[in-house]
Write a protein that holds these residues in place. Structure first.
Motif, mmCIF file in Angstrom:
data_model
loop_
_atom_site.group_PDB
_atom_site.id
_atom_site.type_symbol
_atom_site.label_atom_id
_atom_site.label_comp_id
_atom_site.label_asym_id
_atom_site.label_seq_id
_atom_site.Cartn_x
_atom_site.Cartn_y
_atom_site.Cartn_z
ATOM 1 N N ALA A 683 7.056 -16.420 7.560
ATOM 2 C CA ALA A 683 5.881 -16.484 8.429
ATOM 3 C C ALA A 683 4.683 -15.898 7.705
ATOM 4 N N ASP A 684 3.516 -16.399 8.027
ATOM 5 C CA ASP A 684 2.299 -15.852 7.442
ATOM 6 C C ASP A 684 2.232 -14.341 7.695
ATOM 7 N N GLY A 685 1.857 -13.623 6.643
ATOM 8 C CA GLY A 685 1.733 -12.172 6.784
ATOM 9 C C GLY A 685 2.966 -11.396 6.374
ATOM 10 N N ASP A 686 4.091 -12.096 6.101
ATOM 11 C CA ASP A 686 5.258 -11.391 5.573
ATOM 12 C C ASP A 686 4.863 -10.681 4.276
ATOM 13 N N LYS A 687 5.521 -9.540 4.007
ATOM 14 C CA LYS A 687 5.183 -8.782 2.811
ATOM 15 C C LYS A 687 6.420 -8.600 1.930
ATOM 16 N N VAL A 688 6.172 -8.509 0.630
ATOM 17 C CA VAL A 688 7.222 -8.163 -0.313
ATOM 18 C C VAL A 688 6.563 -7.412 -1.468
ATOM 19 N N TYR A 689 7.324 -6.547 -2.139
ATOM 20 C CA TYR A 689 6.773 -5.750 -3.234
ATOM 21 C C TYR A 689 7.592 -5.954 -4.509
ATOM 22 N N ILE A 690 6.899 -5.996 -5.650
ATOM 23 C CA ILE A 690 7.529 -5.822 -6.955
ATOM 24 C C ILE A 690 7.217 -4.390 -7.363
ATOM 25 N N VAL A 691 8.239 -3.612 -7.665
ATOM 26 C CA VAL A 691 8.060 -2.186 -7.946
ATOM 27 C C VAL A 691 8.524 -1.874 -9.360
ATOM 28 N N VAL A 692 7.676 -1.197 -10.130
ATOM 29 C CA VAL A 692 8.024 -0.689 -11.458
ATOM 30 C C VAL A 692 8.155 0.821 -11.350
ATOM 31 N N GLY A 693 9.262 1.370 -11.819
ATOM 32 C CA GLY A 693 9.489 2.804 -11.705
ATOM 33 C C GLY A 693 9.798 3.451 -13.037
ATOM 34 N N PHE A 694 9.109 4.534 -13.336
ATOM 35 C CA PHE A 694 9.300 5.303 -14.575
ATOM 36 C C PHE A 694 9.790 6.689 -14.174
ATOM 37 N N THR A 695 10.943 7.117 -14.667
ATOM 38 C CA THR A 695 11.574 8.361 -14.244
ATOM 39 C C THR A 695 11.739 9.315 -15.408
ATOM 40 N N GLY A 696 11.310 10.567 -15.218
ATOM 41 C CA GLY A 696 11.498 11.609 -16.216
ATOM 42 C C GLY A 696 11.563 12.961 -15.543
ATOM 43 N N GLY A 697 12.477 13.825 -15.991
ATOM 44 C CA GLY A 697 12.641 15.115 -15.326
ATOM 45 C C GLY A 697 13.060 14.900 -13.889
ATOM 46 N N ASN A 698 12.384 15.560 -12.963
ATOM 47 C CA ASN A 698 12.701 15.376 -11.541
ATOM 48 C C ASN A 698 11.595 14.620 -10.816
ATOM 49 N N GLN A 699 10.840 13.790 -11.556
ATOM 50 C CA GLN A 699 9.742 13.031 -10.972
ATOM 51 C C GLN A 699 9.913 11.544 -11.267
ATOM 52 N N ILE A 700 9.320 10.721 -10.423
ATOM 53 C CA ILE A 700 9.234 9.293 -10.687
ATOM 54 C C ILE A 700 7.795 8.858 -10.456
ATOM 55 N N ILE A 701 7.284 8.074 -11.410
ATOM 56 C CA ILE A 701 5.968 7.458 -11.244
ATOM 57 C C ILE A 701 6.245 5.983 -10.976
ATOM 58 N N ALA A 702 5.807 5.502 -9.847
ATOM 59 C CA ALA A 702 6.116 4.124 -9.459
ATOM 60 C C ALA A 702 4.841 3.376 -9.098
ATOM 61 N N THR A 703 4.820 2.106 -9.469
ATOM 62 C CA THR A 703 3.715 1.215 -9.118
ATOM 63 C C THR A 703 4.255 0.088 -8.252
ATOM 64 N N ALA A 704 3.613 -0.133 -7.115
ATOM 65 C CA ALA A 704 4.025 -1.207 -6.212
ATOM 66 C C ALA A 704 2.969 -2.315 -6.226
ATOM 67 N N TYR A 705 3.417 -3.547 -6.433
ATOM 68 C CA TYR A 705 2.557 -4.724 -6.375
ATOM 69 C C TYR A 705 2.870 -5.438 -5.058
ATOM 70 N N GLU A 706 1.910 -5.443 -4.151
ATOM 71 C CA GLU A 706 2.134 -5.963 -2.811
ATOM 72 C C GLU A 706 1.700 -7.429 -2.709
ATOM 73 N N TYR A 707 2.626 -8.265 -2.179
ATOM 74 C CA TYR A 707 2.356 -9.697 -2.014
ATOM 75 C C TYR A 707 2.437 -10.064 -0.540
ATOM 76 N N GLU A 708 1.604 -11.008 -0.138
ATOM 77 C CA GLU A 708 1.580 -11.501 1.238
ATOM 78 C C GLU A 708 1.909 -12.992 1.250
ATOM 79 N N TRP A 709 2.724 -13.401 2.217
ATOM 80 C CA TRP A 709 3.187 -14.791 2.298
ATOM 81 C C TRP A 709 2.172 -15.676 3.023
ATOM 82 N N HIS A 710 1.941 -16.846 2.434
ATOM 83 C CA HIS A 710 1.050 -17.843 3.037
ATOM 84 C C HIS A 710 1.803 -19.162 3.130
ATOM 85 N N THR A 711 1.903 -19.711 4.320
ATOM 86 C CA THR A 711 2.561 -21.018 4.457
ATOM 87 C C THR A 711 1.561 -22.107 4.085
ATOM 88 N N LYS A 712 2.094 -23.201 3.536
ATOM 89 C CA LYS A 712 1.233 -24.320 3.128
ATOM 90 C C LYS A 712 0.941 -25.195 4.329
#
Length: 712
Positions: A683-712
Motif C-alpha cells: 500500500a502507498d506509504g509502506d516503509k522499509v529501511y536499508i541499514v548499514v551498521g559499524f560496530t566497535g567496542g560497546n558502540q554501534i554507528i548505524a545509518t538507516a536509508y528510509e524508503y516509501e512505497w508508491h503504487t503505479k
C-alpha cells in the motif's frame, strides 16, 4: 469409704486436668501453656488436633502464658479449625522472633492444580478473614504453614476467583510501583556486569549487546540481583548473573542468526568454551545455557581464572545494592506494618496500636521484625566488606540508615497509593487472563510446587513483555480489545510449551498473524525519502582504555587505545600499554529507487591503522541488512531483519571485520560486495529501511536509508 475413694479420684482427675492445661497437652491442644523466655515450645498436636504452633526461644521478653482457644468467627467459610492465639495479660502481642503456625488439611480439602493457589492461610483482621499465602512446598504435602510476628485468630480458607485475582494484582502493583523509583546508577552497574560477560564470550557487536541487555532487564535481572547483592550473598549473585545473561544470550541467538554468527566468531578467536561453542553450533541450546552460565561464574570470580574487570564489576554491583536499601514489600509482614502506618488497618490489627503516620510508635511495635531487617543489613555489610565484625561507628551508621530508608519507602508508598490502585486495576485483567489460560495451575506450563506465586507472576509478566516487544509493543495485533489479553496469554502458554525451541514459537506467531509478514506483491516502487544515523556515544574512557567513535552516512571510525600496564610474553614487545587500533569502515550508498523484488548491492570495506605492536583484539565489524516492511525503529532488531551477504558467496558471513595478523604487528581488513532483495510493498506509504551498521567496542554507528512505497 466408697464416697471417700471417689472424692480422692475426682481430686486426682482435676489435678491431672490442670497440669495438662498448664503443659499445653491433650488431643485438642486448646489450653494455656507456660513458656520461658529462653526456651521454645510447641503447642497443639498436628496429628490429633490438626494444628501446631511452634514458638522459638526468645520470642518474648519474659516468661508468659500462651493461650490457644477455638475461634468462632464464621467457621462455614474456613477449611480448618480456627484457632485464636493470645498471651495472658497482654492485649496486643508483637514478637521478638517469628512463630510458625502449621495446619493440616482434611483429604477433602487438599487442593488440585486449579485450586492450589486459592488455598491460603487466613487471618482475622477484625472484620474479615484476610488471605495469607502459605509455603507452597508444604501445601503440596497437605499442610498450611507460615510464620507470623503477631498473635490473633488463624485458619485456612479457599479464596474465590475474584479474591485471588485482586490479591495477586495488588501484590504486582506494589512491586511495580516500588521498582519504578530505583536509582538509575544501579542500571549502569548492571550494564557494566553485562559488558564484562560479553567480553568474556567474545561478543563485541554493540547493537547485539544492547539487545541482550534489554532482554536481561526484561528477565528481572535488576530485582533478582539486588535482592541477592543486598544480602551480601556474592556466590549466589555470581551464579544468578551468569545464568540470566546466558539465558538472555541464547534466547537472542535463537531469534537472530546474525547474533549466533557473531558469537561463534568471537568464541573461535578466544579459543574458550569448547563444549558451549559446540552445543551452540549444533543448536543444543539447553546445554549451551549451562556452559555459558558456568563461563559467567568463572568470569565473575566464582572460580579460579575470574577476569579482573568482571570481578570488580560484580563487587561494584554488590556495593550499589547494599547502598540501595531494604528490599521493601518482600513479604506479608512488611505489608502489615505499612497498613498500620498508613491508617489502612483497624486498631489492633496485626498487633499494632498507633495513629496514622506515627513512625516512632510503629518502629517500637515492629519489635523483632525491625531488628531482623537491621540484622540482615549488618550481615550483608559485614560479608560485603569481608569483616569479622563491625565497628560501633559502622553499626550506628547502619542503624540510622535502615530507619531512614524504611521510613522513606513507607512515605513513598503512601504518596503513590493512587498509582498502586490504578496499576492493580490494570493488572486484574491481565492476571484474570493468565488464570483462564491455566497459567496459574500448578504442575502445568512449568509451574512447579517449589515456585512461589510471586515468582510465577513475575515470570509470566516478563514473558508477556518479551512477546509484546516482538510485535513492536502493539498489543492490538492480538485481536479486538475484548479478546487481546486472552490471545496474548495463549501466546505465553505457547512460549512456555515450546521451551527453548524459539523457532517453533515464532512459526506459531506467524501462523496466528501476530508477527507481521511482507505484504502481497503489488506493482510499484520504493523511493528513498531520507537517511539518518543513530545516536551514539562519541568517546569513553576507564582505567584500561580510551575510546572514540565518529562518522555516519557510510563512513565510520572507531579508535581504541590501551592505557594500563599489561605484561606480554610475545617476541615483539613486553608491554601493551599505549597500543592503539583505528578501525575505518566504508559503505557505498544504496540507490534512490528500487522496484519490489529488485536486487540491492552495497560495497563494504573495513581496515585498521595500528601502533607498531599489538596484543589485544580491538577490532570492529561492518554489515548491512533490510528491515521488515513497516518496522517502526530501524535501529532496533527483533531478529527479523534480512542480512545482506557476499554476492560471490566466497565470504560466508553476513559482516566483515578487522583482526590481528599472525605476527602481532598490525591488523588485516576486508572488502566485499553484499547483496539482497528488496521486498514488495502492498500500500502507498509502506516503509522499509536499508541499514548499514559499524560496530566497535560497546558502540554501534548505524545509518538507516528510509524508503516509501508508491503504487503505479
Amino acid at each position: 469409704m466408697k464416697r471417700k475413694i471417689l472424692s480422692i479420684l475426682l481430686v486426682a482427675v482435676m489435678l491431672l486436668s490442670a497440669i495438662a492445661g498448664l503443659a499445653g497437652c491433650g488431643e485438642s491442644g486448646f489450653a494455656s501453656t507456660q513458656i520461658a523466655s529462653d526456651k521454645g515450645a510447641e503447642i497443639g498436636n498436628l496429628k490429633k488436633g490438626g494444628w501446631i504452633v511452634s514458638v522459638p526461644a526468645g520470642a518474648f521478653d519474659g516468661d508468659v502464658s500462651v493461650i490457644v482457644a477455638k475461634a468462632s468467627e464464621r467457621e462455614d467459610v474456613l477449611l480448618t479449625t480456627p484457632i485464636d492465639i493470645s498471651v495472658e495479660g497482654m492485649e496486643q502481642v508483637r514478637l521478638n522472633q517469628p512463630v510458625k503456625i502449621t495446619m493440616k488439611l482434611d483429604k477433602k480439602n487438599i487442593p488440585d492444580a486449579e485450586s492450589f493457589d486459592r488455598t491460603v492461610m487466613a487471618y482475622w483482621n477484625g472484620s474479615e478473614w484476610e488471605p495469607i499465602i502459605p509455603d507452597p512446598v508444604r501445601l503440596s504435602e497437605g499442610y498450611l504453614e507460615f510464620e507470623t510476628w503477631h498473635f490473633s485468630s488463624y485458619s485456612g480458607k479457599l479464596m474465590n476467583r475474584e479474591e485471588q485475582i485482586k490479591l495477586y494484582a495488588h501484590k504486582m502493583a506494589v512491586d511495580s510501583v516500588s521498582n519504578e523509583v530505583k536509582d538509575p546508577t544501579y542500571i549502569e552497574k548492571i550494564k557494566a556486569v553485562c559488558n564484562d560477560y560479553f567480553d568474556g564470550v567474545g561478543l563485541y557487536a554493540g547493537e547485539t549487546r544492547e539487545i541482550i541487555i534489554d532482554r536481561a532487564l526484561e528477565m528481572n535481572i535488576i530485582p533478582t540481583t539486588q535482592e541477592l547483592a543486598a544480602k551480601g550473598d556474592i556466590e549466589a549473585l555470581t551464579y544468578e548473573c551468569g545464568k540470566i545473561l546466558a539465558e538472555a544470550t541464547i534466547d537472542i541467538v535463537q531469534e537472530n542468526p546474525l547474533v549466533k554468527e557473531s558469537l561463534m566468531e568471537g568464541l573461535g578467536k578466544l579459543g574458550t568454551l569448547t563444549e558451549g561453542a559446540e552445543a551452540l553450533y549444533n543448536g543444543d541450546y539447553k546445554t549451551a545455557v549451562v556452559e555459558f552460565t558456568d563461563l559467567g561464574v568463572t568470569l565473575f570470580g566464582g572460580a579460579a581464572g575470574g577476569a579482573v574487570t568482571a570481578i570488580k564489576s560484580i563487587g561494584d554491583l554488590s556495593k550499589a545494592a547494599v547502598e540501595q536499601g531494604i528490599m521493601a514489600w518482600k513479604d506479608y509482614e512488611m505489608e502489615c506494618a505499612y497498613k498500620s502506618y498508613a491508617g489502612l488497618a483497624k486498631e489492633g490489627a496485626y498487633g499494632y496500636t498507633l495513629n496514622s503516620g506515627d513512625w516512632e510508635t510503629l518502629k517500637i511495635q515492629m519489635r523483632g521484625y525491625y531488628n531482623r531487617l537491621l540484622s540482615e543489613k549488618k550481615e550483608a555489610w559485614r560479608r560485603l566488606h569481608g569483616k569479622d565484625s563491625l565497628t560501633n561507628a559502622e553499626i550506628k551508621m547502619l542503624e540510622d540508615y535502615v530507619e531512614a530508608d524504611l521510613k522513606e519507602q513507607f512515605d513513598k508508598r503512601l504518596a503513590n497509593e493512587k498509582l498502586v490502585e490504578a496499576k492493580a486495576t490494570e493488572y486484574e485483567k491481565i492476571i484474570g487472563s493468565f488464570k483462564d489460560a491455566n497459567l496459574l495451575n500448578r504442575l502445568e506450563n512449568g509451574y512447579k510446587y517449589d515456585m512461589t506465586i510471586e515468582q510465577r507472576l513475575k515470570s509470566l509478566f516478563t514473558i508477556r513483555q518479551v512477546i509484546l516487544k516482538m510485535v513492536g509493543g502493539d498489543i492490538s495485533v492480538f485481536g479486538s480489545e475484548k479478546n487481546r489479553e486472552d490471545n496474548l496469554s495463549m501466546a505465553i502458554a505457547m512460549w512456555l510449551g515450546y521451551g527453548k525451541d524459539r523457532t517453533k514459537f515464532y512459526d506459531w506467531m506467524r501462523e496466528q498473524g501476530y508477527l507481521k509478514k511482507a505484504g502481497a506483491v503489488t506493482e510499484g516502487y520504493w523511493l528513498l525519502v531520507r537517511s539518518f544515523d543513530n545516536k551514539y556515544e562519541t568517546s569513553a574512557a576507564d582505567d584500561s582504555y580510551s575510546e572514540s567513535w565518529s562518522g555516519g552516512s557510510g563512513s565510520y571510525t572507531y579508535r581504541c587505545k590501551t592505557t594500563f600496564d599489561y605484561s606480554y610474553s610475545g617476541s615483539t614487545h613486553d608491554n601493551c600499554k599505549g597500543e592503539f587500533v583505528e578501525n575505518i569502515g566504508t559503505a557505498s550508498s544504496p540507490n534512490g529507487r528500487y522496484s519490489g523484488g529488485e536486487p540491492v548491492t552495497l560495497d563494504l570495506s573495513i581496515k585498521a591503522n595500528t601502533s607498531r605492536n599489538i596484543c589485544f583484539h580491538l577490532g570492529a565489524s561492518l554489515g548491512a541488512a533490510i528491515t521488515p516492511i513497516n518496522h517502526d525503529d530501524p535501529f532496533v532488531s527483533y531478529g527479523t531483519d534480512t542480512s545482506l551477504y557476499d554476492i560471490t558467496e566466497k565470504h560466508t558471513k553476513s559482516y566483515i571485520w578487522t583482526e590481528k595478523n599472525d605476527t602481532n604487528t598490525g591488523y588485516t581488513g576486508m572488502r566485499v560486495t553484499v547483496g539482497g532483495t528488496m521486498p514488495a510493498g502492498s500500500a502507498d506509504g509502506d516503509k522499509v529501511y536499508i541499514v548499514v551498521g559499524f560496530t566497535g567496542g560497546n558502540q554501534i554507528i548505524a545509518t538507516a536509508y528510509e524508503y516509501e512505497w508508491h503504487t503505479k
